[in-house]
Design an enzyme around this catalytic site. Sequence first.
Site, PDB file in Angstrom:
ATOM      1  N   THR A 187       0.829  -1.212   0.000  1.00 24.03           N
ATOM      2  CA  THR A 187       0.000   0.000   0.000  1.00 24.03           C
ATOM      3  C   THR A 187       0.864   1.264   0.000  1.00 24.03           C
ATOM      4  O   THR A 187       0.639   2.177  -0.786  1.00 24.03           O
ATOM      5  CB  THR A 187      -0.919   0.025   1.241  1.00 24.03           C
ATOM      6  N   THR A 234       5.477  10.965   7.732  1.00 26.33           N
ATOM      7  CA  THR A 234       5.525  10.853   9.192  1.00 26.33           C
ATOM      8  C   THR A 234       6.922  11.192   9.713  1.00 26.33           C
ATOM      9  O   THR A 234       7.915  11.044   8.989  1.00 26.33           O
ATOM     10  CB  THR A 234       5.175   9.400   9.595  1.00 26.33           C
ATOM     11  N   ASP A 235       6.985  11.610  10.979  1.00 25.83           N
ATOM     12  CA  ASP A 235       8.293  11.842  11.603  1.00 25.83           C
ATOM     13  C   ASP A 235       9.050  10.527  11.827  1.00 25.83           C
ATOM     14  O   ASP A 235      10.248  10.529  12.068  1.00 25.83           O
ATOM     15  CB  ASP A 235       8.144  12.607  12.926  1.00 25.83           C
ATOM     16  N   GLU A 236       8.338   9.397  11.744  1.00 23.45           N
ATOM     17  CA  GLU A 236       8.989   8.123  12.075  1.00 23.45           C
ATOM     18  C   GLU A 236      10.083   7.738  11.085  1.00 23.45           C
ATOM     19  O   GLU A 236      10.935   6.912  11.394  1.00 23.45           O
ATOM     20  CB  GLU A 236       7.937   7.008  12.207  1.00 23.45           C
ATOM     21  N   TYR A 288       6.761  -0.189   9.056  1.00 25.15           N
ATOM     22  CA  TYR A 288       5.909   0.953   8.698  1.00 25.15           C
ATOM     23  C   TYR A 288       6.759   2.135   8.249  1.00 25.15           C
ATOM     24  O   TYR A 288       6.570   2.690   7.156  1.00 25.15           O
ATOM     25  CB  TYR A 288       5.020   1.355   9.895  1.00 25.15           C
ATOM     26  N   LYS A 321       7.159   4.043   4.624  1.00 24.60           N
ATOM     27  CA  LYS A 321       6.894   5.477   4.414  1.00 24.60           C
ATOM     28  C   LYS A 321       8.147   6.176   3.876  1.00 24.60           C
ATOM     29  O   LYS A 321       8.061   7.035   3.000  1.00 24.60           O
ATOM     30  CB  LYS A 321       6.436   6.150   5.721  1.00 24.60           C
ATOM     31  N   ARG A 331       6.464  10.715  22.725  1.00 17.30           N
ATOM     32  CA  ARG A 331       5.905  11.101  21.436  1.00 17.30           C
ATOM     33  C   ARG A 331       5.542  12.579  21.504  1.00 17.30           C
ATOM     34  O   ARG A 331       5.296  13.123  22.581  1.00 17.30           O
ATOM     35  CB  ARG A 331       4.637  10.275  21.124  1.00 17.30           C
TER      36      ARG A 331
HETATM   37  P1  TYD Z   1       0.803   4.598  18.592  1.00 15.77           P
HETATM   38  O1  TYD Z   1      -0.472   5.308  18.878  1.00 15.77           O
HETATM   39  O2  TYD Z   1       0.728   3.206  18.046  1.00 15.77           O
HETATM   40  O3  TYD Z   1       1.655   5.535  17.628  1.00 15.77           O
HETATM   41  P2  TYD Z   1       3.202   5.408  17.132  1.00 15.77           P
HETATM   42  O4  TYD Z   1       3.653   4.011  17.276  1.00 15.77           O
HETATM   43  O5  TYD Z   1       3.060   5.788  15.706  1.00 15.77           O
HETATM   44  O6  TYD Z   1       3.978   6.396  17.932  1.00 15.77           O
HETATM   45  O7  TYD Z   1       1.662   4.517  19.927  1.00 15.77           O
HETATM   46  C1  TYD Z   1       2.030   5.669  20.640  1.00 15.77           C
HETATM   47  C2  TYD Z   1       2.937   5.208  21.771  1.00 15.77           C
HETATM   48  O8  TYD Z   1       2.177   4.413  22.692  1.00 15.77           O
HETATM   49  C3  TYD Z   1       4.083   4.318  21.294  1.00 15.77           C
HETATM   50  O9  TYD Z   1       5.245   4.632  22.055  1.00 15.77           O
HETATM   51  C4  TYD Z   1       3.609   2.920  21.602  1.00 15.77           C
HETATM   52  C5  TYD Z   1       2.734   3.107  22.823  1.00 15.77           C
HETATM   53  N1  TYD Z   1       1.602   2.152  22.924  1.00 15.77           N
HETATM   54  C6  TYD Z   1       1.431   1.385  24.102  1.00 15.77           C
HETATM   55  O10 TYD Z   1       2.216   1.492  25.068  1.00 15.77           O
HETATM   56  N2  TYD Z   1       0.375   0.516  24.162  1.00 15.77           N
HETATM   57  C7  TYD Z   1      -0.517   0.361  23.127  1.00 15.77           C
HETATM   58  O11 TYD Z   1      -1.451  -0.456  23.234  1.00 15.77           O
HETATM   59  C8  TYD Z   1      -0.340   1.164  21.942  1.00 15.77           C
HETATM   60  C9  TYD Z   1      -1.287   1.041  20.786  1.00 15.77           C
HETATM   61  C10 TYD Z   1       0.730   2.050  21.901  1.00 15.77           C
END
Ligand code: TYD
Length: 317
Positions: free
Chosen positions: A64, A97-99, A123, A127, A187
């Site tokens: 995708t 994304t910043d990732e 992911y 990206k 984050r």
């Molecule tokens: P997420 O919302 O999946 O965004 P990203 O991975 O893109 O930053 O997660 C945000 C943060 O929260 C990330 O450090 C992972 C953590 N997280 C948990 O601790 N438990 C969870 O169930 C999820 C979905 C994320």
Amino acid sequence: MPVSFANLKDIENKPNYKFVKMDICDFEGVLKLMQDEKVDGIIHLAAESHVDRSIKDPFTFAKTNVMGTLSLLQAAKAYWESLPEKYEGKRFYHISTDEVYGALKMDGTLFTEETKYQPHSPYSAAKASSDHFVRAFHDTFGMPTIVTNCSNNYGPYQFPEKLIPLFINNIRHRKPLPVYGKGENIRDWLYVEDHARAIDLIFHEGKVAETYNIGGFNEWKNIDIIKVLIATVDRLLGRPEGADLDLITYVTDRAGHDLRYAIDSRKLQRELGWEPSLQFEEGIEKTVRWYLENQEWMDNVTSGDYQKYYEEMYKGR
Ligand code: TYD
């Protein structure tokens, strides 16, 4: 990811809106659509976006995010190059994304537009690859492209695989909150409407071939956000203070879990005058209220396939 028509209700009667269900990997279909609709601008937001899913199923992410983006680029190229004016007045804006920049240490540094790409998850690797393709289409064919890299979004209508909507729903139903590792990852959170305003501004006024970072200078440790969510849900539901703190459940860390993301968005502020409009506390309050008032939306998106996915994802944690 299923399309939720409930998310589109606000705009369904707008004269300048039309919904077409199509796979972005369907090059022929996308090309025909661009020709039929005489598309002169593209804001490309379509992507698989959840890191945990990408760990389980990287193929779907490559398909995708990489091939889908390439199919859109190729279709735009074929259509725009067939016109007498070619790329004049056209714009291909890719949302990233910043990732893609990898992970920061706990040292106050920020991702700038010059930070080198160092993606760690399937992911972010997908990206990153799509960002490179977009820039390559500018450099090779002269397509007027723009890329933006945004920090974590939150707000209404977010699919509850992401931390904030998932945890609000779990707190409401007194389900365990699976905190990865020690909950110390950081984050940088931005309210979704601030991102949407940035996209609108950049689409109209951003400079071709540029990259803009978008973020709210709003860094939070996961565990601190989780405590704010618990306090807010409990207060709004009239539960005693701290009633749901015992839902916090530390689970096995996410594989390759990036420690910290933080965006330097000064270029966007300086050059286009954008700034975030909401304080985090205000945004979280609005967000929690929205999910509590829209339980039906949540029930719809969490039924069926999602339920199976969620159970599978957290099996053994
Ligand atoms: P997420 O919302 O999946 O965004 P990203 O991975 O893109 O930053 O997660 C945000 C943060 O929260 C990330 O450090 C992972 C953590 N997280 C948990 O601790 N438990 C969870 O169930 C999820 C979905 C994320």
